[in-house]
Design an enzyme around this catalytic site. Structure first.
Site, short mmCIF file in Angstrom:
data_model
loop_
_atom_site.label_atom_id
_atom_site.label_comp_id
_atom_site.label_asym_id
_atom_site.label_seq_id
_atom_site.Cartn_x
_atom_site.Cartn_y
_atom_site.Cartn_z
N LYS A 157 -0.13 14.73 1.39
CA LYS A 157 -1.44 14.98 0.78
C LYS A 157 -1.65 16.49 0.52
CE LYS A 157 -3.69 10.83 2.73
NZ LYS A 157 -4.43 10.18 1.62
N THR A 159 -8.64 6.58 -2.85
CA THR A 159 -9.96 6.04 -3.19
C THR A 159 -11.03 7.12 -3.10
OG1 THR A 159 -10.12 5.24 -0.91
CG2 THR A 159 -9.57 3.62 -2.61
N LYS A 198 -9.61 13.99 3.66
CA LYS A 198 -8.78 12.79 3.74
C LYS A 198 -7.92 12.94 4.98
CE LYS A 198 -7.22 13.89 -0.41
NZ LYS A 198 -7.28 12.66 -1.19
N ARG A 199 -7.11 11.93 5.33
CA ARG A 199 -6.23 12.10 6.47
C ARG A 199 -5.31 13.31 6.25
NH1 ARG A 199 -6.19 8.19 10.70
NH2 ARG A 199 -4.42 9.38 11.48
N HIS A 235 0.79 -1.23 0.00
CA HIS A 235 0.00 0.00 0.00
C HIS A 235 0.81 1.27 0.00
CE1 HIS A 235 -4.23 -1.24 0.57
NE2 HIS A 235 -3.69 -2.34 1.04
C1 LIG Z 1 -12.37 6.93 1.26
C2 LIG Z 1 -11.97 7.34 2.61
C3 LIG Z 1 -10.63 7.61 2.90
C4 LIG Z 1 -9.53 7.55 1.85
O1 LIG Z 1 -9.39 8.85 1.31
P1 LIG Z 1 -8.15 9.24 0.37
O2 LIG Z 1 -8.50 10.61 -0.09
O3 LIG Z 1 -8.12 8.25 -0.74
O4 LIG Z 1 -6.94 9.20 1.21
C5 LIG Z 1 -10.28 8.00 4.17
N1 LIG Z 1 -11.21 8.11 5.14
C6 LIG Z 1 -12.51 7.88 4.90
C7 LIG Z 1 -13.48 8.03 6.00
C8 LIG Z 1 -12.94 7.48 3.64
O5 LIG Z 1 -14.23 7.22 3.41
#
Ligand SMILES: *Cc1c(COP(=O)(O)O)cnc(C)c1O
Length: 807
Positions: A548, A650, A542-543, A354
């Site tokens: 990021k 994602t 996102k985190r 990952h």
């Molecule tokens: C989809 C999702 C993520 C992943 O987000 P990315 O932008 O791909 O890092 C993280 N947290 C939650 C709650 C999500 O639904």
């Protein structure tokens, strides 16, 4: 299932009476939630039992997805949907004066994950069940999920997430399926009279692993799979009670054991080197494998056929000890010889990588590993010894290569190396990521095992992220293209032919507006900020992590703020910038960025000179349920990671599926999103992979040059430290330092200009409603390949060798 409204009402009333001795008329929403939950569980149970016996009867190959995280979110709505009774229940409840969505809002998120990796596992569970793949999850029943985030005075504050405080209606405790897991003690090989060696493990601490099973309901297909989460408990006391048994020691032992499944580690991109983490890993892996082998034997199959009937998937390296643990079970408990055990193990196991970020690569100090898992360590040592022989033969005595690839080296056990050697398949999670693995990070392993490497681009379940999260768009799709896309998400392609259709365009725009209005109301309620639903909703959720680049986004907003102050009539489309992100509690810099975003928001939102042109919102406690509210209301999807750093992403797929336009670097799955949707329908900016790698090779990136030569950058960075923004004297200085004194590790300044231009482009596109709506429709209709239904089919045929049934 088939259910009439009348039957449902009868069942609901009866269940309420049974649970609470209460009429529906006088019940609380809380009671209604548990009533509906327990009723659903009954509806599910028959199909669950039938699926289990069907798998047994036909001897289908079973997939077990081992993951230290499952970020499920809520299950009520998704179970209703997949059973095919959500509309019936909704109408029946409405007739009783109850709004289904009010009930659904009572459910606490199962937040047993940090972010993308855990959510991927959850999407895969939904898609495996919905595709009729015999797929089961195996993980940990954390007592506390990912912390609850509060924002206090702009700072992140973490509170424990006690998600099990009330009943968890979905789980079933299976005490009779409990197994024992051993830690510590001494292990050695004892020579026997016949000259062979027998493994001895003494003085261990034994932990009882009790499984809690949750049904994974497939979408209208009679399949109900199982997610098995393990709880750590003290084994019942056996044998003589010693006189000197000390109650304090008993309590201490209990606390120590129960702490194994107490809390999820809240970091998603740093290796956690503490012994409790390794305990968690071995705990759920050993328990899972023991129960799998037990079932295999109970079904009357010989051990030699394990890999024909079982596939174990290792989600990132956290479950890597599955490899030596299966070896231990096969040899120590089932009496197999090394070679046969190894053949079975390699052919049973597959592994997903990952990340390429070195700080996230898991490695354990030998001393710690050996102390906690003495028998497993002996096996890893032997795996390493044999692997080194292979390497010596392959690389003709090039000792550097041997040391570079070995599993145990420099005093560490390297989990990724163990996974690559101990499995038959290694996959990356997007094309670019897999290419980087093959040509850079794992290049030598790729030379050694080219046939093991493959790509499986991540996906998301369109049931949760479109059908549940965006009911209005779902209806529009059903009306225009029929509902085949629900079972066959690639049929979303059919929507393309409406891209120029004025009426469909109007409906898409109207749907988005309604979703934006709902989110605006939520923002008003939570943050007491009034945002204009007619402004552009530009979203970055996102985190929180430096790679990021939430900072790049915030610096651009600060730049626009400067433009407005300089020119009071500065012409721009009104924008609402929305952020939501949790930072790991120990990740100091990420928390400083949260404070900066909140301070900037306070300033911009309350400066009358801005005249409503910019609103900035940070929503606290990002999680699955919040994502379901935000994403359908989004118009611009910020996917701006430093190229090469985001393995896939994602949320980029979730946004696209809901008609947002992606503003992105060519990183992770953004590359495939571009491929699918085509250049005019996405806005790409920033460094290419090659530029990033060239900078790494040459080492000649000098961030200060950008500060010195670009007056916009200078103006923005200076305002971090000159008191212009209230309340960030520490944070502003630290951010400045990281960008200038520490040379801007993630190329924020390098991409700044290109990012500004990309925003200008977004505005130009947005002004032309026809073009924007057309782009939106192109995005929705191209998103079908990113359904995790497609992804799990590729895993099933390309890695697990399982059949799909009941499709
Ligand atoms: C989809 C999702 C993520 C992943 O987000 P990315 O932008 O791909 O890092 C993280 N947290 C939650 C709650 C999500 O639904």
């Amino acid at each position: 299932m088939i259910l009439t409204k009348d039957q449902f009402k009868k069942d609901f009333v009866k269940k309420m009476m049974k649970l609470y001795a209460q009429d529906v008329e006088n019940s609380t929403t809380h009671m209604q939630y548990f009533t509906l939950g327990y009723l659903l569980k009954e509806y599910i149970s028959e199909g669950w039992a039938k699926t289990t016996s069907r798998y047994k009867k036909y001897g289908e190959k079973q997939v077990y997805y081992f993951s230290i995280e499952f970020l499920l979110g809520r299950l009520l709505a998704s179970n209703l949907l997949n059973l095919g009774i959500r509309e019936t229940a909704k109408e029946a409840l409405a007739e009783m004066g109850i709004r289904l969505t009010d009930i659904e809002d009572v459910e606490v998120d199962a937040g047993l994950g940090n972010g993308g990796l855990g959510r991927l596992a959850a999407c895969f569970m939904d898609s495996m069940a919905s595709s009729g793949i015999p797929g089961n999850g195996n993980g940990i029943r954390y007592k506390y999920g990912l912390f609850q985030q509060k924002i206090v005075d702009g700072y992140q504050v973490e509170l424990p997430e006690n998600w099990l405080r009330d009943d968890n209606v979905w789980e079933v405790r299976k005490s009779d399926k409990a197994v024992r897991v051993r830690f510590y003690g001494d292990a050695w090989m004892k020579p026997l009279e016949n000259g062979s060696l027998a493994p001895i493990h003494t003085g261990y601490q034994e932990v009882l692993a009790v499984p809690y099973d949750t049904a994974l309901v497939g979408y209208e297909n009679k399949t109900v799979n199982t997610l098995r989460l393990w709880n750590a408990e003290v084994p019942p006391y056996e044998g003589e009670i010693q006189e000197d048994l000390n109650f304090n020691n008993v309590l201490k032992n209990k606390r120590e054991i129960e702490s194994i499944t107490e809390v999820l580690y809240p970091d998603d991109s740093n290796h956690e080197g503490r012994v409790l983490r390794l305990k968690q890993e071995y705990f759920f892996v050993s328990a899972g494998l023991q129960s799998i082998v037990q079932q295999h034997k109970e079904a009357g199959h010989p051990m030699s056929t394990l890999h024909d009937l079982v596939a174990v998937h290792i989600n990132d390296t956290h479950p890597a000890v599955a490899i030596p643990e299966l070896m231990r079970i096969l040899m120590d408990e089932e009496g197999l010889e090394w070679d046969e055990a190894w053949h079975i193990t390699q052919n049973t196991m597959s592994y997903t990588n990952h990340t390429i970020m070195s700080e996230a690569l898991e490695k354990w100090p030998v001393e710690l590993f050996k102390d906690l898992l003495p028998r497993i360590y002996l096996i890893v040592e032997e795996i390493d010894r044999r692997f080194r022989q292979i390497l010596v033969n392959k690389f003709q005595g090039n000792g550097d290569m041997v040391e570079k690839l070995a599993i145990i080296s420099g005093g560490y056990v390297r989990m990724a190396h163990l996974c690559i050697h101990g499995t038959h398949s290694v996959n990356g999670v997007a094309k670019l990521h897999t290419e980087i693995l093959k040509t850079q990070e794992l290049r030598d392993f790729y030379m050694l095992y080219p046939y093991k490497f493959n790509n499986k681009t991540n996906g998301i379940t369109h049931r949760r992220w479109l059908m549940l999260a965006n009911p209005e768009l779902t209806s529009l799709l059903d009306e225009t293209i029929g509902d085949s896309w629900r079972r066959n998400p690639q049929d979303l392609k059919l929507f393309k032919k409406y891209k120029r259709d004025a009426e469909v365009q109007r409906r898409v725009e109207e749907t988005k507006l309604h979703n934006k209005e709902r989110l605006a109301a939520y923002i008003k309620e939570k943050n007491n900020i009034i945002v204009d639903p007619n402004s552009i909703f530009d979203v970055h959720v996102k985190r929180l992590h430096a790679y990021k680049r939430q900072l790049l986004n915030a610096l651009h907003i600060l730049h626009q703020y400067h433009e407005i102050l300089e020119n009071p009539n500065f012409d721009m489309l009104p924008k609402t910038y929305i952020f939501a992100a949790k930072a790991a509690p120990g990740y100091y810099y990420a928390k400083e960025i949260i404070k900066f975003i909140n301070a900037l928001a306070d300033q911009v939102n309350n400066d009358p000179r801005v005249k409503g042109r910019i609103k900035m919102v940070f929503l606290e406690n990002y999680g699955v349920s919040l994502a379901e509210k935000i994403i359908p209301a989004s118009e611009v999807s910020e996917q701006i990671s430093t190229t090469t750093k985001e393995a896939s992403g994602t949320s980029n797929m979730k946004f696209m599926m809901n008609g947002a336009i992606t503003l992105a670097t060519l990183d992770g799955a953004n590359v495939e999103i571009l491929e699918e949707v085509g250049n005019p329908n996405i806005v790409i900016f920033g460094m290419t992979e090659k530029e990033v790698l060239d900078y790494y090779r040459s080492g000649n990136y000098v961030s200060r040059d950008f500060y010195n030569t670009d007056p916009r950058i200078k103006r923005v960075l200076d305002s971090l430290t000159n008191g212009m923004i209230k309340g960030i004297s520490v944070e502003g200085r630290d951010i400045f330092k990281s960008l200038i004194d520490y040379n801007d590790e993630f190329f924020v300044l390098k991409d700044f200009d290109s990012y500004l231009n990309a925003h200008v482009k977004i505005e130009d596109l947005y002004k032309d409603r026809f073009t924007w709506n057309k782009m939106s429709i192109e995005n929705i209709s191209s998103s079908g390949v990113f359904s995790s239904d497609v992804t799990v089919m590729q895993y099933a045929s390309g890695i697990w060798d399982t059949r799909m049934i009941e499709r």
